[in-house]
Design a protein around this motif. Structure first.
Motif, short mmCIF file in Angstrom:
data_model
loop_
_atom_site.label_atom_id
_atom_site.label_comp_id
_atom_site.label_asym_id
_atom_site.label_seq_id
_atom_site.Cartn_x
_atom_site.Cartn_y
_atom_site.Cartn_z
N LYS A 14 125.02 -20.46 84.90
CA LYS A 14 124.30 -19.81 83.82
C LYS A 14 122.97 -20.54 83.59
CE LYS A 14 126.90 -19.10 80.04
NZ LYS A 14 127.38 -18.76 78.73
N ASP A 15 121.91 -19.80 83.74
CA ASP A 15 120.57 -20.40 83.62
C ASP A 15 119.74 -19.52 82.70
OD1 ASP A 15 118.41 -22.00 84.05
OD2 ASP A 15 118.14 -21.50 86.18
N PHE A 16 118.68 -20.04 82.17
CA PHE A 16 117.85 -19.15 81.37
C PHE A 16 116.85 -18.45 82.28
CE2 PHE A 16 115.24 -22.96 81.29
CZ PHE A 16 113.96 -22.46 81.40
N LEU A 18 113.57 -17.44 83.79
CA LEU A 18 112.27 -18.11 83.86
C LEU A 18 111.12 -17.20 83.44
CD1 LEU A 18 112.27 -20.42 87.01
CD2 LEU A 18 111.91 -21.06 84.64
N GLN A 40 117.30 -16.77 91.34
CA GLN A 40 116.14 -17.36 90.66
C GLN A 40 115.90 -18.79 91.15
OE1 GLN A 40 115.16 -16.93 86.27
NE2 GLN A 40 116.04 -18.99 86.31
N SER A 41 117.00 -19.52 91.34
CA SER A 41 116.90 -20.90 91.82
C SER A 41 116.33 -20.95 93.23
CB SER A 41 118.29 -21.54 91.77
OG SER A 41 118.27 -22.77 92.43
N LEU A 45 112.92 -22.67 94.44
CA LEU A 45 112.86 -23.73 95.47
C LEU A 45 111.87 -23.37 96.57
CD1 LEU A 45 116.59 -24.79 95.95
CD2 LEU A 45 114.72 -26.20 95.08
N ARG A 53 106.86 -31.33 91.59
CA ARG A 53 107.73 -31.79 90.51
C ARG A 53 107.43 -33.25 90.22
NH1 ARG A 53 112.57 -28.26 90.61
NH2 ARG A 53 113.53 -29.70 89.15
N ALA B 31 124.62 -23.75 81.98
CA ALA B 31 125.47 -24.54 82.86
C ALA B 31 124.74 -25.20 84.02
CB ALA B 31 126.59 -23.67 83.40
N ASP B 32 123.55 -24.75 84.37
CA ASP B 32 122.99 -25.11 85.67
C ASP B 32 122.05 -26.32 85.68
OD1 ASP B 32 124.36 -22.98 86.49
OD2 ASP B 32 122.65 -21.76 87.08
N PHE B 35 121.39 -28.40 89.05
CA PHE B 35 120.92 -27.84 90.32
C PHE B 35 119.40 -27.82 90.35
CE2 PHE B 35 125.11 -26.01 89.48
CZ PHE B 35 125.79 -26.63 90.51
N THR B 36 118.88 -28.46 91.39
CA THR B 36 117.45 -28.73 91.45
C THR B 36 116.57 -27.51 91.25
OG1 THR B 36 118.06 -30.36 93.09
CG2 THR B 36 115.72 -29.95 92.83
N GLY B 37 117.02 -26.36 91.78
CA GLY B 37 116.17 -25.18 91.72
C GLY B 37 116.24 -24.44 90.40
N SER B 38 117.18 -24.80 89.55
CA SER B 38 117.39 -24.00 88.34
C SER B 38 116.25 -24.19 87.34
CB SER B 38 118.71 -24.38 87.69
OG SER B 38 118.60 -25.67 87.14
N GLY B 39 116.09 -23.17 86.49
CA GLY B 39 115.08 -23.25 85.46
C GLY B 39 115.38 -24.37 84.49
N LEU B 40 116.68 -24.63 84.23
CA LEU B 40 117.06 -25.69 83.30
C LEU B 40 116.66 -27.06 83.83
CD1 LEU B 40 120.51 -24.20 82.36
CD2 LEU B 40 118.64 -24.65 80.76
N ASN B 41 116.86 -27.22 85.16
CA ASN B 41 116.48 -28.49 85.77
C ASN B 41 114.97 -28.70 85.65
OD1 ASN B 41 115.86 -30.41 88.15
ND2 ASN B 41 118.09 -30.52 87.92
N LEU B 42 114.26 -27.59 85.82
CA LEU B 42 112.80 -27.65 85.68
C LEU B 42 112.41 -28.06 84.25
CD1 LEU B 42 110.74 -26.95 87.85
CD2 LEU B 42 110.50 -24.70 86.82
N LEU B 43 113.17 -27.50 83.31
CA LEU B 43 112.93 -27.84 81.91
C LEU B 43 113.21 -29.31 81.64
CD1 LEU B 43 112.14 -26.31 79.32
CD2 LEU B 43 114.57 -26.12 78.81
N ASP B 45 112.91 -31.67 83.81
CA ASP B 45 111.77 -32.38 84.39
C ASP B 45 110.66 -32.52 83.37
OD1 ASP B 45 112.77 -32.90 86.82
OD2 ASP B 45 111.52 -31.46 87.93
#
Lengths: 135, 607
Positions: A14-16, A18, A40-41, A45, A53, B31-32, B35-43, B45
């Motif tokens: 579950k992700d938000f 983008l 999306q991930s 990538l 990053r 939940a994500d 995982f490097t590619g996820s938007g949450l991971n970006l957040l 960062d």
């Protein structure tokens, strides 16, 4: 009397969103789950370049420079290699089935289709995207 | 249940990010995070980057707030300012030159050597410009014939004389400051006038001493962020305020600092007066110094604050002198009561530019710097350092199988080490000579060195001129080796001297002692000592004091008196500076298997 039970499959991933879309009822930020979240991930990538990053220069895919290379089978192969490596390194949730890249000289672009299977699930999912250089 | 509360302990980006992920992933909404590619991971960062950036900035900021940890000069200067301390600016090297001025006409009554007269000087490959910083008036007696001369002493300072003009503007009225356009300004050379009236420079510590009022014509000087200096004028409460349109003229020296110390050769250029010449040889220029370094400011500012501009304790004297006189390498201050002269304070100064200060510099320290700060009943006296030479005889035993070079090279390397020892272990006040440190240094020179044995002698050099010594009483300040009365009396005891000549004598002479506290004078005739005077002086083995009887008429030159000390370690008290006499020290290198040679070398102290 037999009791009919219904099971709602609970989302694991579950992700938000983008694109920061809004939930029409709750006004919360939009949520992407499972294959949508992974799509999306993967897109994120593939579209990330090295050194984008902060403090993690190794994350990303060297797509941008490859899009400036001659549109020939070698570049297509390099693209496939780069995308495959990136997904292998940074997306542990999926097993890659296929990366299909089609040259679209009329658009100055490539069609990219990534077919994968989410781990522990049977069905395959697909991400389709057009890779086009901006300048 | 695991405690996933966010940790506020990390500065590193990765740790901050991991802490936040650990915290947020226990929340049910998403939940994500991992995982490097996820938007949450970006957040994560972005959040971690922001946290890292802020904590780093806070860390720098806090470091720069304290004198001990600040690294940027402008911050160090600013903190020092809170301690009422103004860092020393560059200071110009100065010297006094005697000019010979001829009378040109019979009715000439005086002539003026103007401020800004140029004295060019050469030192090595460098040329320097020295200037007079004030006018000197030379008066001629009416009886003086045309062509006859008058000598005048002028003080010249090194640098480039700069004049800068400012005008007070309407925009500058609330806080009138004017920045000098040059670095390396000697602020003590500043001459400032406002509309033709000379203003006085006030240092923060002077403010309470001189009664500044709202009409005092004063200005302050402050170091700016870019290492220049700025002039600050009064505000109408302390010091007279400027009004719009006031014209400020500042004249100052931009100096080369310490580089211009030790210059002796000058050429004079007084405008329109080619007949003025330099007479005598000027003493080498001294007192030049570079701007106070960050390290020095950090050391001095707290001491200066502690001293409160008053010289009371020994440390106060050191703090004030280091602030106000740049040409100091090492300083030792001790009360006169320690040497039987209560009522005095002795300040021994070893300048950077040489071994001793010039008489003029000593007067400046005593009369201009210390007299304004010290207790009125105490008389400060500036001393030259007492140089006590250490003569070493070292036997180095080496293993030939491990020696990569030759014994001669080994010997040279030990001698070179002596030079280094002079600057790293001794060479400043209160730095004692410890033979174990020397042995350790020798052992470290080469892996082939098996052992070393060093014999120590102490030597004082006396100067003879006009049949007199510069002093007849002095002390080695260390106990002299004296195991028994009459020790080695037949060989001259533990004291010896170089051979010197006496007025009208065909033979060389020297000193030794009889092992019972008496120094003997002998003539050296046919390689034998013929004693001339068996009461030529006294030696106190306990205190190291030597007193020579006057009247032996030495010819001009140096007389060196050498003794064997009781201890291998040598103490440096009060005004003493120890120095290994590298030219007279000897090194013998012996292979470890040469037992016959080793046995023949007397390794005991009494040799």
């Amino acid at each position: 009397m037999a009791v009919q039970q219904t099971f709602e499959r609970k989302s694991i991933y579950k992700d938000f969103d983008l694109s920061f879309s809004r939930h029409p009822l709750t006004d919360d930020i939009g949520v992407k789950s499972d294959a949508n979240a992974i799509n999306q991930s993967l897109l994120s990538l593939v579209a990330t370049n090295f050194y984008e990053r902060p403090f993690q220069p190794q994350i990303g895919c060297n797509i941008r420079s490859l899009l400036f290379q001659p549109a020939d089978p070698i570049t297509v192969n390099d693209l496939r290699q780069a995308i495959s490596e990136t997904i292998g390194n940074y997306e542990p949730r999926v097993s890659l089935i296929d990366i299909f890249i089609e040259d679209r000289p009329d658009l100055n672009a490539y069609n990219l289709r990534i077919t994968y299977r989410i781990n522990n699930r049977n069905e395959a999912s697909t991400l389709e995207v057009v890779l086009k250089r901006l300048r | 249940m695991a405690d996933n509360r966010p940790v506020v302990a990390n500065l590193d980006f990765q740790d901050i990010k991991q802490d936040m992920i650990d915290y947020f992933k226990s929340r049910p909404e998403f939940a994500d995070y991992e995982f490097t590619g996820s938007g949450l991971n970006l957040l994560m960062d972005i959040l971690a980057y922001n946290t890292h950036y802020n904590s780093l900035a806070a860390n720098f900021l806090v470091n720069e707030m304290f004198l001990d940890s600040a690294v940027m000069r402008n911050n160090v200067v600013s903190i020092a300012k809170a301690l009422n301390y103004q860092p020393r600016s560059a200071s110009a090297s100065t010297t006094t030159i005697t000019l010979r001025v001829p009378k040109r006409t019979s009715d000439e009554q005086f002539t003026v050597i103007p401020a800004g007269s140029l004295f060019s000087a050469v030192s090595g490959n460098s040329t320097f410009n020295f200037y007079t910083t004030r006018d000197y008036t030379v008066q001629f007696a009416t009886t003086l014939a045309v062509g006859q001369t008058v000598d005048v002493d002028v003080v010249v300072s090194e640098g480039t004389l700069i004049t800068q003009r400012f005008v007070q503007t309407a925009e500058n009225t609330s806080f009138p400051t004017f920045e000098l356009a040059n670095t390396n300004v000697d602020t003590t050379s500043l001459v400032v006038s406002v509309n033709g009236t000379r203003y006085n420079q006030i240092t923060p510590e002077d403010e309470g001493i001189v009664q500044t009022t709202r009409t005092s014509q004063i200005f302050f000087v402050e170091e700016t962020r870019n290492r220049n200096h700025r002039l600050i004028f009064g505000n109408g409460v302390i010091g007279e305020a400027l009004t719009v349109g006031d014209e400020i003229i500042a004249t100052y020296l931009v100096t080369n600092g310490a580089a211009a110390n030790g210059v002796r050769s000058f050429t004079v250029t007084v405008p329109g007066r080619s007949d003025i010449s330099i007479t005598g040889s000027p003493s080498p220029s001294s007192g030049g110094g570079d701007p106070e370094t960050i390290r020095e400011i950090k050391d001095t500012a707290p001491h200066w604050y502690q001293a409160q501009y008053r010289a009371v304790t020994e440390n106060d004297y050191g703090a004030i002198l280091r602030k106000k006189f740049a040409d100091i390498q090492s300083i030792s201050v001790y009360g006169g009561e320690k040497v039987g002269q209560p009522g005095k304070v002795f300040v021994a100064v070893k300048p950077i530019s040489g071994d001793t200060l010039s008489a003029g510099a000593k007067k400046t320290i005593e009369n201009e710097i210390l007299s304004t700060a010290n207790v009125v009943t105490i008389r400060p006296e500036v001393l030259d350092p007492f140089i006590l030479n250490i003569v070493l005889k070292t036997v180095v035993v080496y293993d030939n199988t491990k020696l990569a070079t030759t014994p001669a090279v080994l010997e040279a390397r030990v001698l070179t080490m002596y030079d280094r020892f002079n600057t790293t272990y001794i060479g400043e006040f209160l730095e004692n000579f410890r033979v174990s440190q020397l042995s350790a240094e020798i052992d470290n020179i080469d892996t082939s060195i098996v052992s070393s044995n060093t014999r120590v002698s102490l030597r004082v050099d006396l100067n003879a001129s006009n049949s007199r010594l510069n002093t007849y009483e002095f002390s080695f300040r260390n106990t002299i080796y004296h195991p028994e009365d009459g020790f080695k009396a037949d060989q001259g005891g533990v004291l010896s001297s170089n051979l010197f000549t006496r007025q009208g004598r065909p033979y060389s002479s020297g000193f030794d002692e009889d092992g019972r506290g008496t120094i003997r004078l002998y003539d050296f005739i046919d390689n034998e000592k013929v004693y001339i005077n068996n009461q030529a002086g006294t030696i106190n083995y306990e205190t190291g004091e030597i007193e020579l009887t006057q009247g032996f008429d030495p010819e001009d030159g140096t007389i060196s008196i050498t003794v064997i000390p009781e201890s291998f370690d040598v103490a440096a008290e009060n005004d003493t500076i120890l120095r290994i006499a590298t030219n007279d020290s000897r090194v013998e290198v012996v292979e470890k298997n040469e037992t016959a040679v080793l046995r023949a070398l007397n390794l005991s102290r009494s040799a």
